[in-house]
Write a protein that holds these residues in place. Structure first.
Motif, PDB file in Angstrom:
ATOM      1  N   GLY A 184       0.915  -1.276   0.151  1.00  0.00           N
ATOM      2  CA  GLY A 184      -0.048   0.020   0.034  1.00  0.00           C
ATOM      3  C   GLY A 184       0.810   1.034   0.070  1.00  0.00           C
ATOM      4  N   MET A 185       2.133   1.241  -0.244  1.00  0.00           N
ATOM      5  CA  MET A 185       3.116   2.161  -0.183  1.00  0.00           C
ATOM      6  C   MET A 185       3.233   2.947  -1.564  1.00  0.00           C
ATOM      7  SD  MET A 185       3.581   2.864   2.911  1.00  0.00           S
ATOM      8  CE  MET A 185       3.983   2.588   4.853  1.00  0.00           C
ATOM      9  N   GLY A 186       2.909   2.346  -2.615  1.00  0.00           N
ATOM     10  CA  GLY A 186       3.047   2.960  -3.954  1.00  0.00           C
ATOM     11  C   GLY A 186       4.065   2.559  -4.674  1.00  0.00           C
ATOM     12  N   LYS A 187       4.573   1.345  -4.386  1.00  0.00           N
ATOM     13  CA  LYS A 187       5.799   0.638  -5.098  1.00  0.00           C
ATOM     14  C   LYS A 187       5.377   0.578  -6.449  1.00  0.00           C
ATOM     15  CE  LYS A 187       7.180  -3.446  -3.781  1.00  0.00           C
ATOM     16  NZ  LYS A 187       6.753  -3.818  -5.350  1.00  0.00           N
ATOM     17  N   SER A 188       4.624  -0.015  -6.699  1.00  0.00           N
ATOM     18  CA  SER A 188       4.074  -0.530  -8.196  1.00  0.00           C
ATOM     19  C   SER A 188       4.121   0.876  -9.061  1.00  0.00           C
ATOM     20  CB  SER A 188       2.744  -1.229  -8.280  1.00  0.00           C
ATOM     21  OG  SER A 188       2.818  -2.451  -7.704  1.00  0.00           O
ATOM     22  N   THR A 189       3.344   1.748  -8.630  1.00  0.00           N
ATOM     23  CA  THR A 189       3.319   2.990  -9.272  1.00  0.00           C
ATOM     24  C   THR A 189       4.460   3.806  -9.594  1.00  0.00           C
ATOM     25  OG1 THR A 189       1.050   3.608  -8.444  1.00  0.00           O
ATOM     26  CG2 THR A 189       2.484   5.455  -9.163  1.00  0.00           C
ATOM     27  N   GLU A 247       6.554   1.874 -12.252  1.00  0.00           N
ATOM     28  CA  GLU A 247       6.110   2.257 -13.690  1.00  0.00           C
ATOM     29  C   GLU A 247       6.753   3.604 -14.043  1.00  0.00           C
ATOM     30  OE1 GLU A 247       4.454   0.843 -16.019  1.00  0.00           O
ATOM     31  OE2 GLU A 247       4.402  -0.921 -14.732  1.00  0.00           O
ATOM     32  N   MET A 248       6.972   4.478 -13.312  1.00  0.00           N
ATOM     33  CA  MET A 248       7.665   5.874 -13.435  1.00  0.00           C
ATOM     34  C   MET A 248       9.018   5.397 -13.932  1.00  0.00           C
ATOM     35  SD  MET A 248       6.171   8.141 -10.296  1.00  0.00           S
ATOM     36  CE  MET A 248       4.513   8.686 -10.092  1.00  0.00           C
ATOM     37  N   PHE A 249       9.732   4.633 -13.149  1.00  0.00           N
ATOM     38  CA  PHE A 249      11.121   4.246 -13.507  1.00  0.00           C
ATOM     39  C   PHE A 249      11.184   3.536 -14.974  1.00  0.00           C
ATOM     40  CE2 PHE A 249      12.268   4.016  -8.996  1.00  0.00           C
ATOM     41  CZ  PHE A 249      13.415   4.857  -9.091  1.00  0.00           C
ATOM     42  N   ARG A 250      10.144   2.789 -15.425  1.00  0.00           N
ATOM     43  CA  ARG A 250       9.972   2.206 -16.613  1.00  0.00           C
ATOM     44  C   ARG A 250       9.621   3.400 -17.675  1.00  0.00           C
ATOM     45  NH1 ARG A 250       6.940  -1.748 -13.872  1.00  0.00           N
ATOM     46  NH2 ARG A 250       7.832  -3.765 -13.875  1.00  0.00           N
ATOM     47  N   ALA A 251       8.798   4.072 -17.258  1.00  0.00           N
ATOM     48  CA  ALA A 251       8.493   5.288 -18.299  1.00  0.00           C
ATOM     49  C   ALA A 251       9.638   6.289 -18.590  1.00  0.00           C
ATOM     50  CB  ALA A 251       7.449   6.018 -17.514  1.00  0.00           C
ATOM     51  N   VAL A 260      12.937  -2.486 -15.595  1.00  0.00           N
ATOM     52  CA  VAL A 260      12.652  -2.891 -14.000  1.00  0.00           C
ATOM     53  C   VAL A 260      12.422  -4.364 -14.033  1.00  0.00           C
ATOM     54  CG1 VAL A 260      11.028  -2.371 -12.352  1.00  0.00           C
ATOM     55  CG2 VAL A 260      11.851  -0.414 -13.884  1.00  0.00           C
ATOM     56  N   HIS A 261      12.842  -5.230 -13.094  1.00  0.00           N
ATOM     57  CA  HIS A 261      12.565  -6.419 -12.925  1.00  0.00           C
ATOM     58  C   HIS A 261      11.580  -6.504 -11.714  1.00  0.00           C
ATOM     59  CE1 HIS A 261      12.685 -10.534 -11.354  1.00  0.00           C
ATOM     60  NE2 HIS A 261      13.081 -10.881 -12.381  1.00  0.00           N
ATOM     61  N   THR A 276       5.719  12.357  -6.631  1.00  0.00           N
ATOM     62  CA  THR A 276       6.473  11.493  -6.813  1.00  0.00           C
ATOM     63  C   THR A 276       7.431  11.267  -7.835  1.00  0.00           C
ATOM     64  OG1 THR A 276       4.452  10.408  -5.769  1.00  0.00           O
ATOM     65  CG2 THR A 276       6.195   8.972  -6.738  1.00  0.00           C
ATOM     66  N   GLU A 277       6.789  11.835  -8.987  1.00  0.00           N
ATOM     67  CA  GLU A 277       7.487  11.555 -10.171  1.00  0.00           C
ATOM     68  C   GLU A 277       8.918  12.571 -10.308  1.00  0.00           C
ATOM     69  OE1 GLU A 277       6.507  10.991 -14.714  1.00  0.00           O
ATOM     70  OE2 GLU A 277       5.175  12.050 -13.656  1.00  0.00           O
TER      71      GLU A 277
END
Length: 204
Positions: free
Chosen positions: A11-16, A19-23, A28-29, A180-181
């Motif tokens: 719930g801390m926002g890791k997946s989001t 995705e910012m690193f991928r963008a 990202v693994h 965050t970004e």
């Protein structure tokens, strides 16, 4: 090449953040995605042998498996001895491929990074975190999240304050998406400047 470990409690926002690193063009693994793939392939027969009745039509039924392991620490340990080495091997292959391509920086997303001692595989750790009130709001909005399931998950995770103490970098996702970004971009600027100074073959 610089290997950055990305982690954070549920719930801390890791997946989001991943995705910012991928963008931004960073490979990202994703450990969670790897587990999903393993449950449809390599790990299915191993899980079925350890937990009969958990595989349906060639893939692990995660709901059935969860019912068997979530509140049974011994069962959870048996599952982890099956899954963790396979995920680690996938991660090592990913890092090796990125190194061969000449990438300057890669991110490995590891939910239980500190809990499993995976910090030895990376050059630095970035923790994704948020205020507890924000975390609870996010978790309450998740479909299928029960109090029992959340308690079982949280019992496996190191307290956030301890993760903050051990992390090299912290990204706070409690604000806006843009905030965050900005933190992600700032970290990338810093690390891409340092990546060239990391000796080849150092960690990971």
């Amino acid at each position: 090449m610089f290997v950055l470990g990305l982690t954070g409690s549920i719930g801390m926002g890791k997946s989001t953040t991943a995705e910012m690193f991928r963008a931004a063009g960073i490979a990202v693994h994703d450990s969670d995605a790897t587990v999903h793939e393993l449950y449809r392939g390599t790990a299915a027969a191993l899980v079925e042998a350890a937990f009969p009745g958990t595989v349906r039509e060639g893939r692990v039924d995660r709901a059935v498996l969860a019912a068997q392991v979530l509140n049974d620490s011994d069962a959870m340990k048996r599952l982890e001895t099956i899954v963790h080495p396979l995920v680690r091997a996938s991660r090592q292959d990913f890092v090796a491929a990125a190194r061969a391509r000449g990438d300057k920086l890669v991110v490995v997303d590891i939910p239980l990074l500190f809990e499993t001692g995976a910090e030895v595989e990376v050059d630095a750790v970035v923790l994704v975190t948020a205020p507890e009130t924000v975390q609870k709001q996010r978790l309450a909005a998740r479909p299928g999240m029960t109090a029992a399931r959340l308690a079982a998950i949280m019992n496996k995770q190191m307290p956030d304050h301890e993760k903050r103490r051990r992390a090299d970098f912290v990204i706070d996702t409690g604000g806006t998406h843009a905030e965050t970004e900005r933190q992600v971009q700032e970290l990338l600027r810093r690390l891409l400047g340092e990546a060239a100074s990391v000796p080849a073959g150092d960690k990971g």
